[in-house]
Design a protein around this motif. Structure first.
Motif, PDB file in Angstrom:
ATOM      1  N   VAL A 160      -5.927   3.713 -10.727  1.00 45.76           N
ATOM      2  CA  VAL A 160      -4.936   3.176  -9.788  1.00 45.76           C
ATOM      3  C   VAL A 160      -5.435   3.323  -8.354  1.00 45.76           C
ATOM      4  O   VAL A 160      -5.283   2.402  -7.541  1.00 45.76           O
ATOM      5  CB  VAL A 160      -3.574   3.879  -9.972  1.00 45.76           C
ATOM      6  CG1 VAL A 160      -2.596   3.459  -8.879  1.00 45.76           C
ATOM      7  CG2 VAL A 160      -2.989   3.552 -11.341  1.00 45.76           C
ATOM      8  N   MET A 161      -6.054   4.448  -8.054  1.00 52.31           N
ATOM      9  CA  MET A 161      -6.608   4.638  -6.709  1.00 52.31           C
ATOM     10  C   MET A 161      -7.714   3.626  -6.433  1.00 52.31           C
ATOM     11  O   MET A 161      -7.798   3.060  -5.328  1.00 52.31           O
ATOM     12  CB  MET A 161      -7.145   6.057  -6.561  1.00 52.31           C
ATOM     13  CG  MET A 161      -7.742   6.332  -5.185  1.00 52.31           C
ATOM     14  SD  MET A 161      -8.358   8.024  -5.011  1.00 52.31           S
ATOM     15  CE  MET A 161      -6.813   8.928  -5.004  1.00 52.31           C
ATOM     16  N   SER A 162      -8.559   3.389  -7.413  1.00 54.06           N
ATOM     17  CA  SER A 162      -9.624   2.405  -7.241  1.00 54.06           C
ATOM     18  C   SER A 162      -9.053   1.007  -7.043  1.00 54.06           C
ATOM     19  O   SER A 162      -9.569   0.226  -6.238  1.00 54.06           O
ATOM     20  CB  SER A 162     -10.553   2.423  -8.458  1.00 54.06           C
ATOM     21  OG  SER A 162     -11.595   1.473  -8.315  1.00 54.06           O
ATOM     22  N   LEU A 163      -7.975   0.692  -7.755  1.00 54.54           N
ATOM     23  CA  LEU A 163      -7.332  -0.607  -7.596  1.00 54.54           C
ATOM     24  C   LEU A 163      -6.746  -0.759  -6.197  1.00 54.54           C
ATOM     25  O   LEU A 163      -6.907  -1.811  -5.560  1.00 54.54           O
ATOM     26  CB  LEU A 163      -6.233  -0.771  -8.656  1.00 54.54           C
ATOM     27  CG  LEU A 163      -5.433  -2.077  -8.608  1.00 54.54           C
ATOM     28  CD1 LEU A 163      -6.340  -3.271  -8.830  1.00 54.54           C
ATOM     29  CD2 LEU A 163      -4.307  -2.058  -9.647  1.00 54.54           C
ATOM     30  N   ILE A 164      -6.080   0.277  -5.710  1.00 57.69           N
ATOM     31  CA  ILE A 164      -5.525   0.230  -4.351  1.00 57.69           C
ATOM     32  C   ILE A 164      -6.653   0.088  -3.325  1.00 57.69           C
ATOM     33  O   ILE A 164      -6.571  -0.720  -2.388  1.00 57.69           O
ATOM     34  CB  ILE A 164      -4.712   1.504  -4.055  1.00 57.69           C
ATOM     35  CG1 ILE A 164      -3.524   1.627  -5.001  1.00 57.69           C
ATOM     36  CG2 ILE A 164      -4.210   1.501  -2.614  1.00 57.69           C
ATOM     37  CD1 ILE A 164      -2.804   2.961  -4.908  1.00 57.69           C
ATOM     38  N   TYR A 173     -11.355  -6.401 -10.115  1.00 55.32           N
ATOM     39  CA  TYR A 173     -11.568  -6.856 -11.497  1.00 55.32           C
ATOM     40  C   TYR A 173     -11.913  -5.694 -12.418  1.00 55.32           C
ATOM     41  O   TYR A 173     -11.371  -5.572 -13.527  1.00 55.32           O
ATOM     42  CB  TYR A 173     -12.694  -7.895 -11.529  1.00 55.32           C
ATOM     43  CG  TYR A 173     -13.059  -8.344 -12.925  1.00 55.32           C
ATOM     44  CD1 TYR A 173     -12.280  -9.279 -13.607  1.00 55.32           C
ATOM     45  CD2 TYR A 173     -14.179  -7.808 -13.571  1.00 55.32           C
ATOM     46  CE1 TYR A 173     -12.609  -9.680 -14.903  1.00 55.32           C
ATOM     47  CE2 TYR A 173     -14.520  -8.197 -14.859  1.00 55.32           C
ATOM     48  CZ  TYR A 173     -13.728  -9.143 -15.520  1.00 55.32           C
ATOM     49  OH  TYR A 173     -14.052  -9.524 -16.798  1.00 55.32           O
ATOM     50  N   SER A 174     -12.796  -4.818 -11.962  1.00 54.87           N
ATOM     51  CA  SER A 174     -13.208  -3.686 -12.790  1.00 54.87           C
ATOM     52  C   SER A 174     -12.047  -2.726 -13.029  1.00 54.87           C
ATOM     53  O   SER A 174     -11.841  -2.256 -14.157  1.00 54.87           O
ATOM     54  CB  SER A 174     -14.364  -2.955 -12.114  1.00 54.87           C
ATOM     55  OG  SER A 174     -14.816  -1.874 -12.899  1.00 54.87           O
ATOM     56  N   ALA A 175     -11.285  -2.417 -11.968  1.00 54.39           N
ATOM     57  CA  ALA A 175     -10.156  -1.491 -12.120  1.00 54.39           C
ATOM     58  C   ALA A 175      -9.098  -2.068 -13.062  1.00 54.39           C
ATOM     59  O   ALA A 175      -8.589  -1.362 -13.946  1.00 54.39           O
ATOM     60  CB  ALA A 175      -9.548  -1.187 -10.759  1.00 54.39           C
ATOM     61  N   LEU A 176      -8.758  -3.338 -12.868  1.00 51.55           N
ATOM     62  CA  LEU A 176      -7.759  -3.966 -13.740  1.00 51.55           C
ATOM     63  C   LEU A 176      -8.247  -4.019 -15.185  1.00 51.55           C
ATOM     64  O   LEU A 176      -7.471  -3.786 -16.120  1.00 51.55           O
ATOM     65  CB  LEU A 176      -7.443  -5.377 -13.241  1.00 51.55           C
ATOM     66  CG  LEU A 176      -6.549  -5.477 -12.003  1.00 51.55           C
ATOM     67  CD1 LEU A 176      -6.420  -6.937 -11.557  1.00 51.55           C
ATOM     68  CD2 LEU A 176      -5.170  -4.898 -12.281  1.00 51.55           C
ATOM     69  N   SER A 177      -9.524  -4.323 -15.378  1.00 47.84           N
ATOM     70  CA  SER A 177     -10.069  -4.388 -16.737  1.00 47.84           C
ATOM     71  C   SER A 177      -9.968  -3.049 -17.440  1.00 47.84           C
ATOM     72  O   SER A 177      -9.572  -2.965 -18.618  1.00 47.84           O
ATOM     73  CB  SER A 177     -11.527  -4.850 -16.690  1.00 47.84           C
ATOM     74  OG  SER A 177     -11.636  -6.140 -16.131  1.00 47.84           O
ATOM     75  N   ILE A 213     -16.649   2.022  -5.672  1.00 48.36           N
ATOM     76  CA  ILE A 213     -16.405   1.306  -4.423  1.00 48.36           C
ATOM     77  C   ILE A 213     -14.930   1.391  -4.044  1.00 48.36           C
ATOM     78  O   ILE A 213     -14.572   1.632  -2.885  1.00 48.36           O
ATOM     79  CB  ILE A 213     -16.855  -0.168  -4.558  1.00 48.36           C
ATOM     80  CG1 ILE A 213     -18.379  -0.260  -4.513  1.00 48.36           C
ATOM     81  CG2 ILE A 213     -16.235  -1.034  -3.462  1.00 48.36           C
ATOM     82  CD1 ILE A 213     -18.918  -1.650  -4.745  1.00 48.36           C
ATOM     83  N   GLY A 214     -14.051   1.181  -5.026  1.00 46.47           N
ATOM     84  CA  GLY A 214     -12.617   1.267  -4.753  1.00 46.47           C
ATOM     85  C   GLY A 214     -12.195   2.656  -4.321  1.00 46.47           C
ATOM     86  O   GLY A 214     -11.379   2.819  -3.403  1.00 46.47           O
ATOM     87  N   GLU A 234       0.830  -1.201   0.000  1.00 43.86           N
ATOM     88  CA  GLU A 234       0.000   0.000   0.000  1.00 43.86           C
ATOM     89  C   GLU A 234       0.870   1.258   0.000  1.00 43.86           C
ATOM     90  O   GLU A 234       0.569   2.236  -0.694  1.00 43.86           O
ATOM     91  CB  GLU A 234      -0.932  -0.017   1.207  1.00 43.86           C
ATOM     92  CG  GLU A 234      -2.012   1.039   1.147  1.00 43.86           C
ATOM     93  CD  GLU A 234      -3.010   0.892   2.276  1.00 43.86           C
ATOM     94  OE1 GLU A 234      -4.167   1.306   2.103  1.00 43.86           O
ATOM     95  OE2 GLU A 234      -2.631   0.380   3.352  1.00 43.86           O
ATOM     96  N   LEU A 235       1.960   1.234   0.771  1.00 50.03           N
ATOM     97  CA  LEU A 235       2.884   2.372   0.784  1.00 50.03           C
ATOM     98  C   LEU A 235       3.496   2.597  -0.596  1.00 50.03           C
ATOM     99  O   LEU A 235       3.576   3.730  -1.077  1.00 50.03           O
ATOM    100  CB  LEU A 235       3.992   2.127   1.805  1.00 50.03           C
ATOM    101  CG  LEU A 235       3.645   2.273   3.291  1.00 50.03           C
ATOM    102  CD1 LEU A 235       4.864   1.955   4.134  1.00 50.03           C
ATOM    103  CD2 LEU A 235       3.145   3.663   3.593  1.00 50.03           C
ATOM    104  N   TYR A 236       3.947   1.516  -1.215  1.00 46.86           N
ATOM    105  CA  TYR A 236       4.576   1.628  -2.531  1.00 46.86           C
ATOM    106  C   TYR A 236       3.572   2.184  -3.546  1.00 46.86           C
ATOM    107  O   TYR A 236       3.902   3.064  -4.356  1.00 46.86           O
ATOM    108  CB  TYR A 236       5.092   0.264  -2.981  1.00 46.86           C
ATOM    109  CG  TYR A 236       5.839   0.299  -4.290  1.00 46.86           C
ATOM    110  CD1 TYR A 236       7.199   0.617  -4.333  1.00 46.86           C
ATOM    111  CD2 TYR A 236       5.195   0.020  -5.490  1.00 46.86           C
ATOM    112  CE1 TYR A 236       7.892   0.652  -5.537  1.00 46.86           C
ATOM    113  CE2 TYR A 236       5.878   0.050  -6.697  1.00 46.86           C
ATOM    114  CZ  TYR A 236       7.227   0.359  -6.717  1.00 46.86           C
ATOM    115  OH  TYR A 236       7.905   0.398  -7.911  1.00 46.86           O
ATOM    116  N   ALA A 237       2.343   1.671  -3.508  1.00 51.71           N
ATOM    117  CA  ALA A 237       1.319   2.143  -4.436  1.00 51.71           C
ATOM    118  C   ALA A 237       1.007   3.616  -4.208  1.00 51.71           C
ATOM    119  O   ALA A 237       0.740   4.362  -5.166  1.00 51.71           O
ATOM    120  CB  ALA A 237       0.054   1.301  -4.280  1.00 51.71           C
TER     121      ALA A 237
END
Length: 521
Positions: free
Chosen positions: A457-461, A510-514, A321-322, A218-221
């Protein structure tokens, strides 16, 4: 397993001298690590390492940002049960909470260790305080929660619709409840201080390792997000900037990403981060300034409001949601806020006030931003604000300057953990630390240039990591540590929260990566 500290003595000194050497080295190492200060905790809280959560957190900043940051500079895996017991005894007697590994030395009286530490304390480090007032703790809680995630709140409403905004309030309630569960975990056994400690108490060494790795990721992201943030906002200020080097053309986004990286790189080499920690402690002020700037542009400068808007967008709910989940990922620092309180019984009230004010700010920005810019919103509302207005310039420059001081504080816990791999006889050389930190900074630049999508990227994190830290792990640890003592109502509620966290994490990730893959292709 953290390597044992080796001390080479050339002349066979007396036992007393040997023990004194070991003690001084341990104190010096403790001082070095303490300077990685949790960017989220200030105003009377103890000086903390960001995460172990070192973490983060850290205590893993968070958001990270994120600003995700507790102390992970302690070893992720204790060397042995005996060593771990010895370390715990030393921690209680000397308050040296951040020793990175057990030191093979005699147990000294607490008073003597305290005096020895005071004699070696760096002159400009922040004071340690275990007497944090109610107001200071609330500000610390707000500083944890109000990070760069607030910039994407209007975008989250655009993605999920007006009804999707209810997810923000649901996550606020659930995150508040899981924050209370962390307190019960800390009180369940003596010696529990940080989030990784809770993981170890619940699931042993594997639990401590898993929690620490999640917090480090999480820090790296968050560092990657900082680079993307700097690139986007500086590009909006200077859209015509570019650079040609030979046959290589650098557009404004790439150019400013490199400039931002070069700007933060020297700060990561510093051994003393006290000055940066004071600056980054203004995170609450920075967030308030940005929020006030948005309201000023909309209400005073009368940019205008758009009517209508999407009521519900099911396809965009996972992304929303993310984004909403990212805003409440401050749990790694909550144990430190709890332990620093003058009156620990005030912790629930502190947490409630912090969540209430932060959620109100998130909701206000989300509604105002969506009403002002509608479907034309981008991932950061500062990029939509007219740049010819003074309030807009204030918001953008505040957004640009604030992460510059937080980057080094966010990266340091991860760097310290990697520096443990340096051979003991070469650890005194700062050159190896500089190489490791430079490599980490450059890697965040490449990742930011590879996926330059701030909102996605924020949603993925938020979906992949924040759901784990905020919802899933607190409930799982609580049920494991206090098994046999919890009621069926508590078991049912924790199970429901875990299910919500797992479902939200699955669909959001899944949605963020897609969408990231779709944009890259």
């Amino acid at each position: 397993m953290a390597p044992e500290l080796q001390v080479n003595i050339r002349y066979s000194p007396s036992p007393d001298r040997f023990f004194n050497v070991c003690r001084r080295i341990s104190i010096r190492r403790w001082d070095d690590e303490r300077q990685s200060i949790d960017m989220y905790s200030f105003l009377g809280t103890p000086t903390l390492s960001i995460l172990s959560n070192s973490f983060i957190t850290s205590s893993f900043v968070g958001k990270h940002t994120p600003e995700i940051t507790s102390s992970v500079t302690r070893p992720l895996i204790p060397a042995s049960t005996a060593d771990h017991r010895q370390e715990e005894e030393g921690r209680k007697s000397s308050r040296s909470l951040l020793l990175s590994r057990p030191i093979p030395t005699r147990r000294l009286p607490a008073k003597k260790i305290k005096e020895d530490h005071e004699s070696h304390k760096v002159s400009n480090e922040l004071p340690i305080s275990q007497q944090c007032s109610y107001g200071q703790a609330v500000l610390n809680g707000m500083n944890v929660l109000c990070g760069v995630g607030i910039l994407s709140m209007p975008y989250a409403v655009m993605e999920g619709g007006w009804i999707g905004l209810s997810v923000l309030f649901i996550f606020s309630v659930l995150a508040f409840y899981t924050g209370i569960l962390l307190r019960h975990c800390l009180d369940s056994k003596p010696g529990l201080e940080t989030y990784p400690d809770i993981g170890q108490a619940a699931f042993g060494t594997v639990g401590r390792f898993a929690v620490s790795v999640i917090l480090y990721l999480e820090l790296y992201a968050c560092c990657v997000e900082f680079i993307i943030l700097e690139s986007d906002n500086l590009s909006s200020l200077f859209p015509n900037a570019h650079l040609n080097i030979g046959g290589l053309h650098l557009n404004c986004h790439v150019l400013f990403a490199i400039v931002a990286t070069l700007g933060v790189l020297p700060t990561t080499w510093l051994r003393d981060l006290s000055l940066l920690s004071y600056i980054s402690a203004g995170g609450v002020i920075a967030s308030v300034l940005v929020v006030c700037s948005l309201f000023w542009v909309g209400l005073v400068d009368q940019v205008g409001f758009q009517t209508g808007g999407t009521s519900l967008n099911l396809s965009g709910i996972p992304i929303a949601i993310g984004l909403y989940g990212y805003c409440f990922s401050g749990h790694a620092v909550f144990p430190n806020i709890y332990s620093s309180l003058k009156k620990p019984s005030q912790y629930p009230s502190v947490l409630f006030t912090s969540f209430a004010i932060s959620t109100a700010m998130f909701a206000g920005v989300a509604v105002m931003g969506y009403l002002m810019f509608g479907e034309s919103l981008v991932s950061q509302f500062t990029l939509n604000m007219p740049h010819n207005l003074v309030a807009s310039k204030l918001a953008v420059w505040t957004t640009v300057v604030n992460p510059l001081s937080k980057y080094a504080l966010t990266l340091t816990p991860l760097a310290l953990s990697l520096e443990e791999l340096i051979p003991a006889n070469r650890r005194e050389s700062h050159a190896y630390a500089i190489i490791i930190r430079t490599a980490l900074v450059v890697s965040t630049l490449f990742v930011a240039l590879s996926i330059p999508f701030f909102g996605l990227v924020m949603s993925l994190i938020g979906s992949l990591l924040s759901m784990l830290v905020t919802l899933i792990l607190p409930c799982a640890c609580y049920l494991s540590i206090l098994r046999g003592k919890v009621t069926w109502t508590q078991v049912s509620l924790c199970t429901l929260i875990i299910i919500v966290g797992v479902v939200s994490s699955t669909f959001g990730t899944y949605s963020a990566l897609s969408k990231i893959i779709q944009n890259l292709s």
